[in-house]
Design a protein around this motif. Structure first.
Motif: not given
Length: 117
Positions: A57, A59-61, A64, A72, A78, A80
């Motif tokens: 979670g 990485q996305q946060l 983003g 990424v 992939s 993380g």
């Protein structure tokens, strides 16, 4: 002014049994043969970055919320990993926290316990 690679070394080599090595990154930082952080130049472009593992979670946060500073990375994204561009303003304390978390995810429990003592 401190060399960026020297700053990375100071961040990455402060952990028990951490070592600098060759391999995927230039350099890679390992604990007992496992990479927990690496400096990388994206696809032979002279744009250095620091790659590190992150919990689910994160990485996305992080990417983003600030894609100008974080991305990424190919190959390990992939799983993380997060990339941090080193040619933009980065908070060294924040990077140190990310690298510590990556180390904790990689190192054996006995070495992680030394951090908590």
């Amino acid at each position: 002014m401190t060399d960026p690679l020297d700053r990375l070394r100071a961040i990455c080599l402060r952990f028990p049994e951490a070592e600098e090595a060759g391999g995927v990154g230039n350099p890679s930082f390992k604990v007992r043969g496992k990479i927990f952080a690496m400096r990388h130049s994206l696809h032979e472009v002279d744009r250095w970055s620091l790659w590190f593992k992150a919990p689910p979670g994160v990485q996305q946060l992080v990417v983003g919320n600030d894609p100008a500073r974080f991305f990424v990375p190919p190959y390990v994204g992939s799983k993380g990993w997060v990339g941090a561009y080193l040619d933009v303003g980065q908070d060294c304390d924040e990077l140190a926290d990310f690298v510590e978390e990556s180390y904790r995810m990689t190192a054996p429990k006995k070495l992680v316990a030394q951090l908590d003592d």
